[in-house]
Design an enzyme around this catalytic site. Structure first.
Site, short mmCIF file in Angstrom:
data_model
loop_
_atom_site.label_atom_id
_atom_site.label_comp_id
_atom_site.label_asym_id
_atom_site.label_seq_id
_atom_site.Cartn_x
_atom_site.Cartn_y
_atom_site.Cartn_z
N TYR A 53 -0.22 52.41 -4.32
CA TYR A 53 0.87 51.46 -4.16
C TYR A 53 2.18 52.18 -3.83
O TYR A 53 2.47 53.24 -4.38
CB TYR A 53 1.07 50.64 -5.43
N SER A 211 -4.53 38.35 -6.59
CA SER A 211 -4.11 37.27 -5.68
C SER A 211 -4.45 35.90 -6.25
O SER A 211 -5.09 35.08 -5.59
CB SER A 211 -4.75 37.43 -4.30
N GLY A 215 -2.18 34.47 -2.00
CA GLY A 215 -1.15 34.96 -1.08
C GLY A 215 0.00 34.00 -0.88
O GLY A 215 0.70 34.03 0.13
N GLY A 216 0.22 33.11 -1.85
CA GLY A 216 1.32 32.15 -1.77
C GLY A 216 0.88 30.74 -1.44
O GLY A 216 1.65 29.78 -1.63
N LEU A 217 -0.35 30.56 -0.97
CA LEU A 217 -0.84 29.22 -0.61
C LEU A 217 -0.78 28.25 -1.78
O LEU A 217 -0.49 27.07 -1.59
CB LEU A 217 -2.29 29.29 -0.11
#
Length: 323
Positions: A53, A211, A215-217
């Site tokens: 990362y 996740s 991813g934000g959905l």
């Protein structure tokens, strides 16, 4: 804060795991420090990172940030369960990636240096290495455990068969083996329900979903967003593709009087095989809002409605929650 055992171990971890992927590339060091401080205030004790990362190959930027935060003292290191990962490429030379005994040894020493600690609580294999025999990988991990540099070993992105292979190989060596698996898991990505979750349950592995918001959905993606993941072109394409489902989902969340992101997390937490979803707040305010997920009741009726909107890989099946 609620705590649970990490798989079949006696280790207690918070039901939410603080993810650090944004530390460095998206979140400044100062803001990262504030988020980690706030997590401790909220009694979150499970912190996850990886040597890769930070968006700069070989530098371990995110681990360095966490290391500098830990170096401030105040009992920070003793209060948290620190997890990091090994596998991905950390340099340009042949033995600077994957799960050879040589790379595991070197990567662990480098992570310890960056994190400014003498041990890693949960050392996770970021991916399976089909080119290295389990005897070699376990020999390296056993040595690290023997030296006190690693306490528990986990996996990430493993198939069910890999979990079986790994733990049967560990069993033959009279070693504890894998105690956890990090997998992609959310309402829009439920494939792991077919084989990975049953394998984790059978072998006593804790499940750490990454996740969890797709991813934000699942974070209210139909709302207009000017920043963050929901504003990216790829996310907007996914929104259009799943518009009908998201409309039904956000409508259900509105009926419940809850934020979509919190409902998505609460759904994961309702599964007894799940240990702790990984959250990646970019601000302390986002972190505080996330805690609401721990209190949202998931009744059978709500679970069935969510299953109708986002069917599992075997179709709508409420009994899938009876692990």
């Amino acid at each position: 804060m609620h705590y649970t055992h990490l798989g079949r171990t006696g280790l207690l971890v918070s039901r939410l795991c603080l993810g650090s992927m944004n530390f460095g590339p998206e979140t400044s060091e100062a803001d990262s420090f504030s988020i980690m401080d706030r997590a401790l205030e909220q009694e979150i004790n499970f912190f996850d990172t990886a040597n890769v990362y930070g968006a700069k190959k070989g530098e371990g930027v995110t681990e360095q940030i966490i290391g500098r935060w830990l170096a401030q003292g105040g009992g920070r290191r003793d209060k948290i369960v620190l997890a990091t990962k090994v596998y991905n490429t950390m340099g340009d030379w042949p033995n600077q990636s994957r799960l050879s005994a040589l790379h595991i040894r070197r990567a662990c020493e480098e992570s310890l240096r960056r994190l400014r600690t003498d041990h890693i609580d949960l050392y996770q294999m970021h991916h399976v290495d089909r080119q290295t025999p389990w005897e070699e990988t376990w020999q390296a991990m056993e040595q690290l455990v023997y030296e006190g540099k690693v306490i528990y070993v986990g996996s990430s992105n493993f198939a069910a068969w890999h979990i079986v292979q790994a733990n049967e190989a560990a069993r033959s060596r009279h070693f504890l083996g894998l105690v956890s698996e990090q997998s992609l898991y959310n309402l829009t990505a439920r494939t792991i329900e077919l084989e990975i979750l049953p394998a984790c349950q059978a072998y006593g592995l804790g499940v750490i979903p990454w996740s969890p918001l797709g991813g934000g959905l699942l974070g209210g993606a139909l709302r207009k967003a000017q920043e963050g993941r929901r504003a990216s072109s790829s996310t907007q394409e996914a929104v259009e593709k799943n518009h009908a489902k998201l409309e039904a989902y956000e409508g259900l969340c509105a009926q419940l009087g809850e934020e979509p992101a919190q409902v998505a997390l609460a759904w994961l937490l309702s599964n007894p095989v799940v240990t702790a979803p990984i959250i990646g707040p970019r601000t302390t305010e986002q972190l505080d809002k996330t805690l609401r997920a721990l209190e949202i009741p998931m009744s059978k009726d709500i679970l069935e409605k969510l299953d109708e909107i986002f069917p599992g890989p075997g179709g709508p099946a409420p009994e899938a929650y009876a692990w």
